[in-house]
Design a protein around this motif. Sequence first.
Motif, PDB file in Angstrom:
ATOM      1  N   ASP A  36      -5.463  -4.621  14.123  1.00  0.00           N
ATOM      2  CA  ASP A  36      -4.577  -3.621  14.721  1.00  0.00           C
ATOM      3  C   ASP A  36      -4.643  -2.353  13.872  1.00  0.00           C
ATOM      4  OD1 ASP A  36      -2.027  -2.055  14.948  1.00  0.00           O
ATOM      5  OD2 ASP A  36      -1.588  -3.583  16.471  1.00  0.00           O
ATOM      6  N   PRO A  37      -5.136  -1.232  14.435  1.00  0.00           N
ATOM      7  CA  PRO A  37      -5.336  -0.032  13.605  1.00  0.00           C
ATOM      8  C   PRO A  37      -4.048   0.536  13.032  1.00  0.00           C
ATOM      9  CG  PRO A  37      -5.720   0.450  15.935  1.00  0.00           C
ATOM     10  CD  PRO A  37      -5.586  -1.026  15.824  1.00  0.00           C
ATOM     11  N   ASP A  38      -2.960   0.508  13.807  1.00  0.00           N
ATOM     12  CA  ASP A  38      -1.693   1.050  13.315  1.00  0.00           C
ATOM     13  C   ASP A  38      -1.140   0.193  12.181  1.00  0.00           C
ATOM     14  OD1 ASP A  38      -1.746   3.164  15.139  1.00  0.00           O
ATOM     15  OD2 ASP A  38      -0.700   1.994  16.671  1.00  0.00           O
ATOM     16  N   LEU A  39      -1.166  -1.125  12.378  1.00  0.00           N
ATOM     17  CA  LEU A  39      -0.640  -2.011  11.343  1.00  0.00           C
ATOM     18  C   LEU A  39      -1.516  -1.980  10.095  1.00  0.00           C
ATOM     19  CD1 LEU A  39       1.360  -4.069  10.341  1.00  0.00           C
ATOM     20  CD2 LEU A  39       0.081  -5.859  11.554  1.00  0.00           C
ATOM     21  N   SER A  40      -2.819  -1.953  10.265  1.00  0.00           N
ATOM     22  CA  SER A  40      -3.694  -1.928   9.087  1.00  0.00           C
ATOM     23  C   SER A  40      -3.494  -0.643   8.290  1.00  0.00           C
ATOM     24  CB  SER A  40      -5.157  -2.089   9.503  1.00  0.00           C
ATOM     25  OG  SER A  40      -5.583  -0.997  10.301  1.00  0.00           O
ATOM     26  N   LEU A  41      -3.309   0.481   8.988  1.00  0.00           N
ATOM     27  CA  LEU A  41      -3.039   1.741   8.287  1.00  0.00           C
ATOM     28  C   LEU A  41      -1.726   1.660   7.521  1.00  0.00           C
ATOM     29  CD1 LEU A  41      -3.620   4.692   7.610  1.00  0.00           C
ATOM     30  CD2 LEU A  41      -2.547   5.318   9.805  1.00  0.00           C
ATOM     31  N   ALA A  42      -0.698   1.084   8.169  1.00  0.00           N
ATOM     32  CA  ALA A  42       0.598   0.952   7.501  1.00  0.00           C
ATOM     33  C   ALA A  42       0.496   0.049   6.275  1.00  0.00           C
ATOM     34  CB  ALA A  42       1.627   0.405   8.483  1.00  0.00           C
ATOM     35  N   TYR A  78      -1.614  -0.930  -5.611  1.00  0.00           N
ATOM     36  CA  TYR A  78      -2.746  -1.832  -5.425  1.00  0.00           C
ATOM     37  C   TYR A  78      -3.967  -1.061  -4.935  1.00  0.00           C
ATOM     38  CZ  TYR A  78       0.861  -5.442  -5.569  1.00  0.00           C
ATOM     39  OH  TYR A  78       1.902  -6.255  -5.948  1.00  0.00           O
ATOM     40  N   GLU A  79      -5.142  -1.580  -5.269  1.00  0.00           N
ATOM     41  CA  GLU A  79      -6.382  -1.093  -4.669  1.00  0.00           C
ATOM     42  C   GLU A  79      -6.616  -1.905  -3.403  1.00  0.00           C
ATOM     43  OE1 GLU A  79     -11.207  -1.080  -5.504  1.00  0.00           O
ATOM     44  OE2 GLU A  79      -9.799  -1.583  -7.113  1.00  0.00           O
ATOM     45  N   GLY A 129       9.356  -6.809   7.365  1.00  0.00           N
ATOM     46  CA  GLY A 129       9.783  -5.628   6.630  1.00  0.00           C
ATOM     47  C   GLY A 129       8.868  -5.343   5.456  1.00  0.00           C
ATOM     48  N   ASN A 130       8.790  -4.083   5.079  1.00  0.00           N
ATOM     49  CA  ASN A 130       7.939  -3.687   3.957  1.00  0.00           C
ATOM     50  C   ASN A 130       8.345  -4.361   2.661  1.00  0.00           C
ATOM     51  OD1 ASN A 130       6.559  -2.026   5.693  1.00  0.00           O
ATOM     52  ND2 ASN A 130       7.542  -0.129   5.008  1.00  0.00           N
ATOM     53  N   ASP A 131       9.644  -4.425   2.415  1.00  0.00           N
ATOM     54  CA  ASP A 131      10.117  -5.012   1.158  1.00  0.00           C
ATOM     55  C   ASP A 131       9.777  -6.495   1.074  1.00  0.00           C
ATOM     56  OD1 ASP A 131      11.104  -2.582   0.349  1.00  0.00           O
ATOM     57  OD2 ASP A 131      13.173  -3.005   0.932  1.00  0.00           O
ATOM     58  N   ARG A 171      -2.220  -0.588   4.434  1.00  0.00           N
ATOM     59  CA  ARG A 171      -3.005   0.074   3.394  1.00  0.00           C
ATOM     60  C   ARG A 171      -2.159   1.122   2.676  1.00  0.00           C
ATOM     61  NH1 ARG A 171      -6.807   0.481   7.558  1.00  0.00           N
ATOM     62  NH2 ARG A 171      -6.876   2.754   7.435  1.00  0.00           N
ATOM     63  N   THR A 172      -1.377   1.872   3.449  1.00  0.00           N
ATOM     64  CA  THR A 172      -0.514   2.904   2.848  1.00  0.00           C
ATOM     65  C   THR A 172       0.541   2.278   1.952  1.00  0.00           C
ATOM     66  OG1 THR A 172      -0.850   4.344   4.772  1.00  0.00           O
ATOM     67  CG2 THR A 172       1.026   4.828   3.346  1.00  0.00           C
TER      68      THR A 172
END
Length: 242
Positions: A10-16, A26-27, A104-106, A18-19
């Motif tokens: 999923d391009p949107d999720l993968s971008l999120a 992290y690398e 969630g991000n956390d 990675r960011t």
Amino acid sequence: MIRVLVVEDDPDLSLALRTLLTRAGYEVVHADNGRDGLRLLFAERPALMLLDIGLPQLNGWEVLERTRDLSDLPVLLLTARGAETDRVRGLRAGADDYLPKPFGNDELLARVEALLRRSAPTRWAGDSFDDGLRLVPERRSAVWQGHEARLSDIEYRLLQVLVRNRGRVITTDQLLDRVWDDPEGTGRERVKFAVLRLRRKLRQAAGDEAADPLEAVRGLGYRYRADGGDEGPAPDEDESPF
């Protein structure tokens, strides 16, 4: 810098992802299909992999299976399938944790940190252990003290599970669950005899008088002996393997 492999189509999720991971220090390397994920896994040798299940070319289950043949890399599954059967399947297949979407991000960062904190340095197929053991997944064999022992599929998976938990006691019921997919523990004697056959093959390969790296811990289970390992019993089990 700690390297994390993200395998997500999923391009949107993968971008999120990675960011988020990059901002957390992290690398990040990324693949959007299972085949490229495996290629990057072996080329980059990350410290941890975030793995989606619904991938093109090779799905997440196939990627996980091939990863476990070659490495004990920590794997966190990411999937929209939140059913208990899928979570159980993932954990039994060798995933270290499971996070259903949306998340969630956390929580994601906390799970990544926890996996990295409790994981030993990753072992890769072809790596030699300090005591002279090397797994050869393409031949389903093990090289012990410089001599190769050909193993059955069960014997190879048994040794692989013990090596991944080096220094830690794994109970008979846990081995039935992870190696034979028998969580009910209905065939407990088969573990004892499989371990005996495995130890005999390792000793015969290196010479009848040579010690093997496996140990039966009476009243608890079995372990692969390793320097510096946690030698306490695995949690929630206290059954004799004998």
